[in-house]
Design a protein around this motif. Structure first.
Motif, PDB file in Angstrom:
ATOM      1  N   UNK A 128       0.864  -1.181   0.000  1.00  0.00           N
ATOM      2  CA  UNK A 128       0.000   0.000   0.000  1.00  0.00           C
ATOM      3  C   UNK A 128       0.899   1.228   0.000  1.00  0.00           C
ATOM      4  N   UNK A 129       0.612   2.154  -0.920  1.00  0.00           N
ATOM      5  CA  UNK A 129       1.381   3.387  -1.008  1.00  0.00           C
ATOM      6  C   UNK A 129       0.455   4.543  -0.640  1.00  0.00           C
ATOM      7  N   UNK A 130       0.818   5.249   0.410  1.00  0.00           N
ATOM      8  CA  UNK A 130      -0.015   6.326   0.933  1.00  0.00           C
ATOM      9  C   UNK A 130       0.199   7.591   0.104  1.00  0.00           C
ATOM     10  N   UNK A 131      -0.915   8.192  -0.300  1.00  0.00           N
ATOM     11  CA  UNK A 131      -0.879   9.456  -1.024  1.00  0.00           C
ATOM     12  C   UNK A 131      -0.804  10.582   0.001  1.00  0.00           C
ATOM     13  N   UNK A 132       0.396  11.080   0.216  1.00  0.00           N
ATOM     14  CA  UNK A 132       0.621  12.092   1.242  1.00  0.00           C
ATOM     15  C   UNK A 132       0.050  13.453   0.861  1.00  0.00           C
ATOM     16  N   UNK A 133      -0.409  13.606  -0.385  1.00  0.00           N
ATOM     17  CA  UNK A 133      -0.980  14.877  -0.832  1.00  0.00           C
ATOM     18  C   UNK A 133      -2.447  15.019  -0.448  1.00  0.00           C
ATOM     19  N   UNK A 134      -3.075  13.948   0.024  1.00  0.00           N
ATOM     20  CA  UNK A 134      -4.478  14.036   0.418  1.00  0.00           C
ATOM     21  C   UNK A 134      -4.603  14.769   1.747  1.00  0.00           C
ATOM     22  N   UNK A 135      -5.693  15.489   1.896  1.00  0.00           N
ATOM     23  CA  UNK A 135      -5.915  16.289   3.105  1.00  0.00           C
ATOM     24  C   UNK A 135      -6.030  15.411   4.351  1.00  0.00           C
ATOM     25  N   UNK A 136      -6.931  14.455   4.314  1.00  0.00           N
ATOM     26  CA  UNK A 136      -7.207  13.600   5.461  1.00  0.00           C
ATOM     27  C   UNK A 136      -6.314  12.369   5.347  1.00  0.00           C
ATOM     28  N   UNK A 137      -5.484  12.135   6.333  1.00  0.00           N
ATOM     29  CA  UNK A 137      -4.530  11.038   6.214  1.00  0.00           C
ATOM     30  C   UNK A 137      -5.012   9.756   6.885  1.00  0.00           C
ATOM     31  N   UNK A 138      -6.340   9.512   6.867  1.00  0.00           N
ATOM     32  CA  UNK A 138      -6.853   8.273   7.446  1.00  0.00           C
ATOM     33  C   UNK A 138      -6.317   7.065   6.689  1.00  0.00           C
ATOM     34  N   UNK A 139      -5.946   7.261   5.409  1.00  0.00           N
ATOM     35  CA  UNK A 139      -5.408   6.149   4.626  1.00  0.00           C
ATOM     36  C   UNK A 139      -4.103   5.638   5.222  1.00  0.00           C
ATOM     37  N   UNK A 140      -3.272   6.547   5.700  1.00  0.00           N
ATOM     38  CA  UNK A 140      -1.999   6.097   6.269  1.00  0.00           C
ATOM     39  C   UNK A 140      -2.253   5.297   7.541  1.00  0.00           C
ATOM     40  N   UNK A 141      -3.257   5.692   8.315  1.00  0.00           N
ATOM     41  CA  UNK A 141      -3.575   4.949   9.541  1.00  0.00           C
ATOM     42  C   UNK A 141      -3.998   3.523   9.213  1.00  0.00           C
TER      43      UNK A 141
END
Length: 173
Positions: free
Chosen positions: A105-118
């Motif tokens: 999984x590669x997290x898109x750090x440009x997104x506002x809400x970083x729930x994806x990284x969690x």
């Protein structure tokens, strides 16, 4: 027949968004050489709304690279792939894990809400997948050991459903 290489596909998906940083990362020559060294033969990139066009290649001594923007269903691409590199959208993550496929999984750090990284980091901590950023993807591929991944088992909602049914006055059949 002995000279034929087994087709081993890496499928990259960015979902419906623009995630050019991921597409650029997998389009890097050093990353593609690492994938070749690990025995992969094909790289198929679903690039979504992105504007960065990866370099297509035919193969021989190189990874065969192809791309497309959207598909009505990525399930077939996931099923036929040996490795999936995905954005951190929950739908893509759980569809891949449900099929028992190895996943980065590669997290898109440009997104506002970083729930994806969690979500990605939690599932990586549980050893169901690897989690990276576009900048760390190459090193993640170098270091990955797919045999160390633990299969994901979705939770069983049956006990909860039975409890709710009993509470509402429904009987178990």
């Amino acid at each position: 027949m002995g000279g034929e290489k087994t087709k081993r596909v890496i499928f990259v998906t960015v979902g419906t968004t623009c995630f050019d940083a991921l597409v650029k990362a997998v389009d890097s020559e050093t990353l593609q050489k690492e994938l070749l060294a690990k025995g992969y033969t094909h790289l198929l990139i679903q690039m979504g709304r992105g504007s960065y066009l990866p370099t297509k290649s035919e193969g021989d001594c190189n990874l065969v690279v192809d791309y497309f923007t959207f598909s009505s269903s990525i399930a077939d691409h996931i099923k036929s792939a040996s490795l999936i590199i995905s954005h951190a959208g929950s739908g893509s993550i759980f569809e891949t894990l449900k099929l028992g496929k190895p996943l980065i999984v590669v997290v898109n750090e440009d997104l506002m809400d970083n729930h994806q990284s969690e979500l990605g980091e939690e599932l990586a901590n549980r050893k169901h997948l690897y989690c990276a950023s576009p900048q760390t993807l190459h090193q993640t591929i170098v270091d990955m050991d797919l045999n160390a991944l633990v299969p994901y088992s979705p939770g069983d909602a049956t006990p909860v459903a039975k409890h709710i049914n009993r509470f509402l006055g429904f009987t178990d059949d």
